[in-house]
Design an enzyme around this catalytic site. Structure first.
Site, PDB file in Angstrom:
ATOM      1  N   TRP A 100      20.176   2.349 -14.247  1.00 47.43           N
ATOM      2  CA  TRP A 100      20.290   0.885 -14.212  1.00 47.43           C
ATOM      3  C   TRP A 100      21.118   0.375 -15.384  1.00 47.43           C
ATOM      4  O   TRP A 100      21.910  -0.549 -15.247  1.00 47.43           O
ATOM      5  CB  TRP A 100      18.908   0.227 -14.182  1.00 47.43           C
ATOM      6  CG  TRP A 100      18.142   0.599 -12.957  1.00 47.43           C
ATOM      7  CD1 TRP A 100      16.985   1.314 -12.889  1.00 47.43           C
ATOM      8  CD2 TRP A 100      18.506   0.319 -11.591  1.00 47.43           C
ATOM      9  NE1 TRP A 100      16.602   1.488 -11.585  1.00 47.43           N
ATOM     10  CE2 TRP A 100      17.510   0.886 -10.770  1.00 47.43           C
ATOM     11  CE3 TRP A 100      19.567  -0.353 -10.978  1.00 47.43           C
ATOM     12  CZ2 TRP A 100      17.537   0.799  -9.381  1.00 47.43           C
ATOM     13  CZ3 TRP A 100      19.600  -0.437  -9.585  1.00 47.43           C
ATOM     14  CH2 TRP A 100      18.607   0.126  -8.811  1.00 47.43           C
ATOM     15  N   ASP A 167      16.787  -5.785 -19.700  1.00 47.79           N
ATOM     16  CA  ASP A 167      16.417  -5.673 -18.289  1.00 47.79           C
ATOM     17  C   ASP A 167      14.974  -5.178 -18.256  1.00 47.79           C
ATOM     18  O   ASP A 167      14.693  -4.025 -18.577  1.00 47.79           O
ATOM     19  CB  ASP A 167      17.366  -4.669 -17.608  1.00 47.79           C
ATOM     20  CG  ASP A 167      16.961  -4.369 -16.164  1.00 47.79           C
ATOM     21  OD1 ASP A 167      15.952  -4.922 -15.691  1.00 47.79           O
ATOM     22  OD2 ASP A 167      17.673  -3.572 -15.516  1.00 47.79           O
ATOM     23  N   LYS A 191       8.288  -5.562  -8.859  1.00 48.31           N
ATOM     24  CA  LYS A 191       7.345  -4.518  -9.292  1.00 48.31           C
ATOM     25  C   LYS A 191       6.023  -5.194  -9.665  1.00 48.31           C
ATOM     26  O   LYS A 191       5.052  -5.102  -8.951  1.00 48.31           O
ATOM     27  CB  LYS A 191       7.865  -3.734 -10.493  1.00 48.31           C
ATOM     28  CG  LYS A 191       9.325  -3.395 -10.455  1.00 48.31           C
ATOM     29  CD  LYS A 191       9.658  -2.271  -9.519  1.00 48.31           C
ATOM     30  CE  LYS A 191      11.129  -1.949  -9.614  1.00 48.31           C
ATOM     31  NZ  LYS A 191      11.646  -1.262  -8.456  1.00 48.31           N
TER      32      LYS A 191
HETATM   33  N1  PLP Z   1      16.876  -2.669 -13.199  1.00 47.79           N
HETATM   34  C1  PLP Z   1      15.776  -1.899 -13.096  1.00 47.79           C
HETATM   35  C2  PLP Z   1      15.104  -1.401 -14.342  1.00 47.79           C
HETATM   36  C3  PLP Z   1      15.257  -1.579 -11.833  1.00 47.79           C
HETATM   37  O1  PLP Z   1      14.165  -0.828 -11.713  1.00 47.79           O
HETATM   38  C4  PLP Z   1      15.911  -2.088 -10.672  1.00 47.79           C
HETATM   39  C5  PLP Z   1      15.396  -1.789  -9.333  1.00 47.79           C
HETATM   40  O2  PLP Z   1      14.459  -1.074  -9.141  1.00 47.79           O
HETATM   41  C6  PLP Z   1      17.060  -2.872 -10.839  1.00 47.79           C
HETATM   42  C7  PLP Z   1      17.503  -3.148 -12.123  1.00 47.79           C
HETATM   43  C8  PLP Z   1      17.800  -3.422  -9.668  1.00 47.79           C
HETATM   44  O3  PLP Z   1      17.065  -4.463  -9.152  1.00 47.79           O
HETATM   45  P1  PLP Z   1      17.485  -5.241  -7.825  1.00 47.79           P
HETATM   46  O4  PLP Z   1      17.294  -4.287  -6.700  1.00 47.79           O
HETATM   47  O5  PLP Z   1      16.557  -6.404  -7.825  1.00 47.79           O
HETATM   48  O6  PLP Z   1      18.906  -5.651  -7.946  1.00 47.79           O
END
Ligand code: PLP
Length: 355
Positions: A100, A167, A191
């Protein structure tokens, strides 16, 4: 009996799902569905106000921050953060702790320079780098507080000479944080907060409007802040369900209590992983996540039979992410410790038969 160890989307307590489902048919006795009432109606304004209020109360958000409920998931925040905070020619510092973080860096490069201050990529992200410097002239420092895929967590945040952006998609509301240490926090809801479709952003107002960039309205935090997250039609059901979940969290004793329970759940599971001869953890012990517990079997031949046994015993969603393999047990706020004990029992049962 089913035990949901899935990594998402939307792991909430049964009672929250029940209340949310009731509101789909009859919202607060109005005879109308939460899905059909106007998002400009006083009834929905009250939902938005309570949601913002609960976020502020539960995370102890100081004044000078806007609390926004936006769309596009955490993935759109990978772009919105640099679009709003990184002026052309400026550099942003990123800590590369997983998939991520890498995706966030990829998007930031579209807006300015990215300096990777440290990375654990060479070890397939099994640890959190701790020895690095953040340049004092960076526009901001970005980190991922919990790495959902690789199962590592930042237990402490660095002191930064520049605004810190984090994040927190997979650990928001699972642990106490000092919001004042951050310039911006974002979290995809799905989550610990609510259904997919809404992303929570906490942003220090003084950081806004400084990039000098003309932004499309939907990408401009200031426009969303000025319009109290009602610039366009908000994801009403996701926000309403998040509000119900925040009420549940408050009634449970708040984020501090949640952190205690999450720490106990993680300890019980890691203890078994370390004790049981069949299994081993994939991450450095001091960085092991309290939300996503990643482990493998010492003998690869044990992987499939263990998964089969666990599924027979009602365990759902424990298959590991393809980048790590093995198993990932996600133990978000809504998962009771009794579910962890049940998983531990299955691990012990498997070891008795196979060790
Ligand atoms: N950042 C983290 C730490 C994640 O766990 C996730 C998805 O699981 C995301 C970003 C991406 O999120 P989204 O699917 O809402 O774009």
């Amino acid at each position: 009996m089913k035990y949901n160890f899935g990594a998402g989307p939307c792991i909430l307590p049964q009672e929250v799902f029940k209340q949310a489902s009731e509101a789909v048919l009859n919202f607060n006795g109005t005879g109308l569905s939460i899905l059909e009432i106007s998002h400009r109606a006083p009834e929905f304004e009250a939902v938005m106000d309570e949601s913002v209020h609960l976020v502020k109360e539960l995370l102890n958000v100081p004044s000078g921050y806007s609390v926004l409920f936006l769309q596009g998931g955490a993935s759109l925040q990978f772009s919105m953060v640099p679009a709003n905070l990184l002026a052309e020619g400026q550099t942003a510092a990123y800590l590369d702790t997983g998939a991520w973080a890498s995706k966030a860096m990829k998007e930031a490069k579209l807006f300015g320079n990215v300096q990777v201050v440290a990375s654990s990529k060479e070890s397939n992200y099994t640890y959190i780098p701790k020895d690095y410097e953040i340049p004092a002239d960076a526009a901001y420092f970005h980190c991922t507080s919990n790495n959902t895929i690789f199962g590592t967590e930042l237990f402490s945040f660095p002191k930064t000479p520049v605004p810190m952006v984090s994040d927190m998609s997979s650990d928001i509301f699972s642990r106490e944080i000092n919001v004042e240490d951050f310039g911006l926090i974002y979290a995809g809801a799905q989550k610990n907060l609510g259904p997919a479709g809404v992303v929570l952003v906490l942003v220090k107002d003084e950081l806004l409007g400084k990039s000098g960039r003309k932004l499309p309205s939907m990408l401009d935090y200031k426009i969303h802040a000025d319009n109290k997250s009602l610039y366009n039609t908000p994801p009403v059901f996701s926000i309403y369900t998040a509000m119900l979940n925040l009420r549940w969290l408050k009634a449970k004793g708040g984020v501090g209590q949640m952190e205690k329970e999450n720490t106990a759940k993680a300890a019980a599971l890691y203890e078994e992983i370390d004790r049981n001869p069949i299994f081993k953890g994939t991450c450095q012990p001091e960085d092991r996540s309290r939300m996503n517990v990643c482990f493998v079997t010492e003998n690869p031949e044990h992987e499939k039979p263990f998964l089969k046994l666990a599924e027979e015993r009602g365990m759902i969603g424990i298959k590991g992410h393809r980048s790590v393999g093995g198993f990932r047990a996600s133990i978000y706020n809504a998962l009771p410790i009794t579910s962890v004990y049940s998983l531990v029992e299955v691990m012990q049962e498997f070891a008795q038969k196979n060790a």
